[in-house]
Design a protein around this motif. Structure first.
Motif, PDB file in Angstrom:
ATOM      1  N   ILE A  33     -40.390 -23.216  97.559  1.00 24.66           N
ATOM      2  CA  ILE A  33     -39.978 -23.604  96.404  1.00 24.66           C
ATOM      3  C   ILE A  33     -38.340 -23.150  96.000  1.00 24.66           C
ATOM      4  CG2 ILE A  33     -40.271 -23.702  93.811  1.00 24.66           C
ATOM      5  CD1 ILE A  33     -43.068 -23.522  94.328  1.00 24.66           C
ATOM      6  N   ALA A  34     -38.217 -21.758  96.382  1.00 24.63           N
ATOM      7  CA  ALA A  34     -36.783 -21.523  96.190  1.00 24.63           C
ATOM      8  C   ALA A  34     -35.850 -21.837  96.751  1.00 24.63           C
ATOM      9  CB  ALA A  34     -36.657 -19.685  96.245  1.00 24.63           C
ATOM     10  N   ALA A  35     -36.110 -22.318  98.133  1.00 29.64           N
ATOM     11  CA  ALA A  35     -35.080 -22.953  99.163  1.00 29.64           C
ATOM     12  C   ALA A  35     -35.127 -24.199  99.016  1.00 29.64           C
ATOM     13  CB  ALA A  35     -35.631 -22.698 100.426  1.00 29.64           C
ATOM     14  N   GLY A  36     -35.742 -25.004  97.890  1.00 36.62           N
ATOM     15  CA  GLY A  36     -35.710 -26.299  97.863  1.00 36.62           C
ATOM     16  C   GLY A  36     -36.465 -27.089  98.349  1.00 36.62           C
ATOM     17  N   GLY A  37     -37.337 -26.386  99.115  1.00 33.88           N
ATOM     18  CA  GLY A  37     -38.293 -27.386 100.017  1.00 33.88           C
ATOM     19  C   GLY A  37     -39.317 -28.035  99.747  1.00 33.88           C
ATOM     20  N   LEU A  38     -40.007 -27.887  98.419  1.00 34.89           N
ATOM     21  CA  LEU A  38     -41.030 -28.209  97.823  1.00 34.89           C
ATOM     22  C   LEU A  38     -40.528 -29.212  96.531  1.00 34.89           C
ATOM     23  CD1 LEU A  38     -43.909 -25.865  98.139  1.00 34.89           C
ATOM     24  CD2 LEU A  38     -43.743 -27.874  99.242  1.00 34.89           C
ATOM     25  N   PRO A  39     -40.098 -30.445  96.475  1.00 38.01           N
ATOM     26  CA  PRO A  39     -39.741 -31.145  95.455  1.00 38.01           C
ATOM     27  C   PRO A  39     -40.821 -31.659  94.672  1.00 38.01           C
ATOM     28  CG  PRO A  39     -39.662 -32.597  97.473  1.00 38.01           C
ATOM     29  CD  PRO A  39     -40.311 -31.111  97.781  1.00 38.01           C
ATOM     30  N   PHE A  40     -41.625 -30.530  93.902  1.00 39.13           N
ATOM     31  CA  PHE A  40     -42.542 -31.190  93.267  1.00 39.13           C
ATOM     32  C   PHE A  40     -42.211 -30.646  91.912  1.00 39.13           C
ATOM     33  CE2 PHE A  40     -45.304 -30.465  97.209  1.00 39.13           C
ATOM     34  CZ  PHE A  40     -45.360 -31.906  97.370  1.00 39.13           C
ATOM     35  N   PRO A  41     -42.920 -31.312  90.776  1.00 42.18           N
ATOM     36  CA  PRO A  41     -42.565 -30.992  89.331  1.00 42.18           C
ATOM     37  C   PRO A  41     -43.363 -29.599  89.381  1.00 42.18           C
ATOM     38  CG  PRO A  41     -43.689 -32.991  89.378  1.00 42.18           C
ATOM     39  CD  PRO A  41     -43.498 -32.705  90.691  1.00 42.18           C
ATOM     40  N   ALA A  42     -42.938 -28.803  88.304  1.00 41.27           N
ATOM     41  CA  ALA A  42     -43.774 -27.359  87.940  1.00 41.27           C
ATOM     42  C   ALA A  42     -45.391 -27.480  87.866  1.00 41.27           C
ATOM     43  CB  ALA A  42     -42.961 -26.863  86.968  1.00 41.27           C
ATOM     44  N   PRO A  43     -45.648 -28.548  86.944  1.00 40.79           N
ATOM     45  CA  PRO A  43     -47.026 -28.415  86.643  1.00 40.79           C
ATOM     46  C   PRO A  43     -47.999 -28.811  88.088  1.00 40.79           C
ATOM     47  CG  PRO A  43     -46.094 -30.108  85.160  1.00 40.79           C
ATOM     48  CD  PRO A  43     -45.117 -29.578  86.197  1.00 40.79           C
ATOM     49  N   ILE A  44     -47.285 -29.460  89.164  1.00 40.40           N
ATOM     50  CA  ILE A  44     -48.078 -29.719  90.207  1.00 40.40           C
ATOM     51  C   ILE A  44     -48.064 -28.252  91.154  1.00 40.40           C
ATOM     52  CG2 ILE A  44     -47.991 -30.869  92.467  1.00 40.40           C
ATOM     53  CD1 ILE A  44     -48.813 -32.483  90.092  1.00 40.40           C
ATOM     54  N   VAL A  45     -47.010 -27.440  91.072  1.00 39.66           N
ATOM     55  CA  VAL A  45     -46.965 -26.318  91.654  1.00 39.66           C
ATOM     56  C   VAL A  45     -47.655 -25.198  91.087  1.00 39.66           C
ATOM     57  CG1 VAL A  45     -45.295 -24.471  92.462  1.00 39.66           C
ATOM     58  CG2 VAL A  45     -44.568 -26.813  92.571  1.00 39.66           C
ATOM     59  N   SER A  46     -47.755 -25.300  89.766  1.00 39.18           N
ATOM     60  CA  SER A  46     -48.535 -24.269  88.903  1.00 39.18           C
ATOM     61  C   SER A  46     -50.090 -24.540  89.334  1.00 39.18           C
ATOM     62  CB  SER A  46     -48.305 -24.310  87.749  1.00 39.18           C
ATOM     63  OG  SER A  46     -49.013 -25.449  86.830  1.00 39.18           O
ATOM     64  N   ARG A  47     -50.430 -25.884  89.571  1.00 43.21           N
ATOM     65  CA  ARG A  47     -51.634 -26.175  90.011  1.00 43.21           C
ATOM     66  C   ARG A  47     -52.137 -25.614  91.376  1.00 43.21           C
ATOM     67  NH1 ARG A  47     -56.279 -28.132  87.418  1.00 43.21           N
ATOM     68  NH2 ARG A  47     -57.747 -28.937  88.901  1.00 43.21           N
ATOM     69  N   ILE A  48     -51.203 -25.788  92.187  1.00 39.58           N
ATOM     70  CA  ILE A  48     -51.395 -24.967  93.601  1.00 39.58           C
ATOM     71  C   ILE A  48     -51.634 -23.631  93.611  1.00 39.58           C
ATOM     72  CG2 ILE A  48     -50.267 -24.533  95.784  1.00 39.58           C
ATOM     73  CD1 ILE A  48     -48.583 -27.183  95.144  1.00 39.58           C
ATOM     74  N   PHE A  49     -50.759 -22.974  92.672  1.00 38.81           N
ATOM     75  CA  PHE A  49     -51.148 -21.448  92.606  1.00 38.81           C
ATOM     76  C   PHE A  49     -52.509 -21.244  91.941  1.00 38.81           C
ATOM     77  CE2 PHE A  49     -46.318 -20.931  92.458  1.00 38.81           C
ATOM     78  CZ  PHE A  49     -46.471 -20.475  93.768  1.00 38.81           C
ATOM     79  N   GLN A  50     -52.719 -22.152  90.882  1.00 40.37           N
ATOM     80  CA  GLN A  50     -54.088 -22.136  90.284  1.00 40.37           C
ATOM     81  C   GLN A  50     -55.306 -21.896  91.237  1.00 40.37           C
ATOM     82  OE1 GLN A  50     -54.499 -24.700  87.193  1.00 40.37           O
ATOM     83  NE2 GLN A  50     -56.774 -24.039  86.255  1.00 40.37           N
ATOM     84  N   GLU A  51     -55.286 -23.074  92.089  1.00 43.98           N
ATOM     85  CA  GLU A  51     -56.323 -23.440  93.020  1.00 43.98           C
ATOM     86  C   GLU A  51     -56.592 -22.313  93.671  1.00 43.98           C
ATOM     87  OE1 GLU A  51     -58.809 -25.880  92.924  1.00 43.98           O
ATOM     88  OE2 GLU A  51     -57.975 -26.471  91.017  1.00 43.98           O
ATOM     89  N   LEU A  52     -55.412 -21.777  94.498  1.00 43.26           N
ATOM     90  CA  LEU A  52     -55.468 -20.656  95.660  1.00 43.26           C
ATOM     91  C   LEU A  52     -56.178 -19.352  94.673  1.00 43.26           C
ATOM     92  CD1 LEU A  52     -51.762 -20.775  97.070  1.00 43.26           C
ATOM     93  CD2 LEU A  52     -54.141 -21.123  98.142  1.00 43.26           C
ATOM     94  N   SER A  53     -55.590 -19.203  93.362  1.00 42.20           N
ATOM     95  CA  SER A  53     -56.319 -18.135  92.532  1.00 42.20           C
ATOM     96  C   SER A  53     -57.757 -18.363  92.378  1.00 42.20           C
ATOM     97  CB  SER A  53     -55.571 -17.939  91.341  1.00 42.20           C
ATOM     98  OG  SER A  53     -56.150 -16.822  90.483  1.00 42.20           O
ATOM     99  N   THR A  54     -58.093 -19.558  92.211  1.00 39.39           N
ATOM    100  CA  THR A  54     -59.690 -19.862  91.907  1.00 39.39           C
ATOM    101  C   THR A  54     -60.408 -19.602  93.162  1.00 39.39           C
ATOM    102  OG1 THR A  54     -59.169 -21.432  90.223  1.00 39.39           O
ATOM    103  CG2 THR A  54     -61.181 -21.655  91.045  1.00 39.39           C
TER     104      THR A  54
END
Length: 140
Positions: A33-54
């Motif tokens: 994300i920091a390198a600009g390689g994932l052009p997704f909006p912030a809610p989608i990225v936070s959902r990825i982190f949430q699913e990994l945590s779950t």
């Protein structure tokens, strides 16, 4: 996992691999994300982190359930109840039905299902038995 030192590998143990993979995925996604390689909006990225945590949380919960032994007195009580049911169900069904054949069939089926349920629960308690059976996944 590559990139870990020998002392780090020994400190992880058998159950720490989930957390290591979880942290590596978070680091990899954050760097991407920091390198600009994932052009997704912030809610989608936070959902990825949430699913990994779950997923990590569910794995910890499953590990906790698997580590608690089944109480031996409860196991013995289920055996006594099973035998009581097998002995008493034919007598109870004969007293409530007018046809002996119906009582026999109902008694057999209900006893079969009850014993099957008890046996399946005992198998689920320790699905691999005393020793794990190792099977090859690839032909020799």
């Amino acid at each position: 996992l590559s990139g870990l030192e020998a002392d780090e590998l020994s400190s992880i143990g058998d159950h720490g691999w989930v957390e290591v993979v979880h942290l590596r995925l978070i680091r990899c996604i954050s760097e991407r994300i920091a390198a600009g390689g994932l052009p997704f909006p912030a809610p989608i990225v936070s959902r990825i982190f949430q699913e990994l945590s779950t997923g990590t949380l569910m794995c910890a919960g499953a590990r906790k359930i698997a580590s608690v032994p089944f109480p031996y007195p409860f196991h013995q009580l289920m055996r006594v109840i099973k035998w009581y049911y097998l002995i008493s169900s034919p007598m109870v069904l004969v007293s409530f039905t007018s046809h002996i054949a119906v009582a026999m069939v109902c008694s057999f089926l209900s006893s079969l299902f009850f014993v099957a349920m008890i046996e399946v629960s005992e198998e689920l308690e320790d699905p691999f038995g005393e020793e794990c059976v190792v099977q090859r996944l690839r032909p020799p």
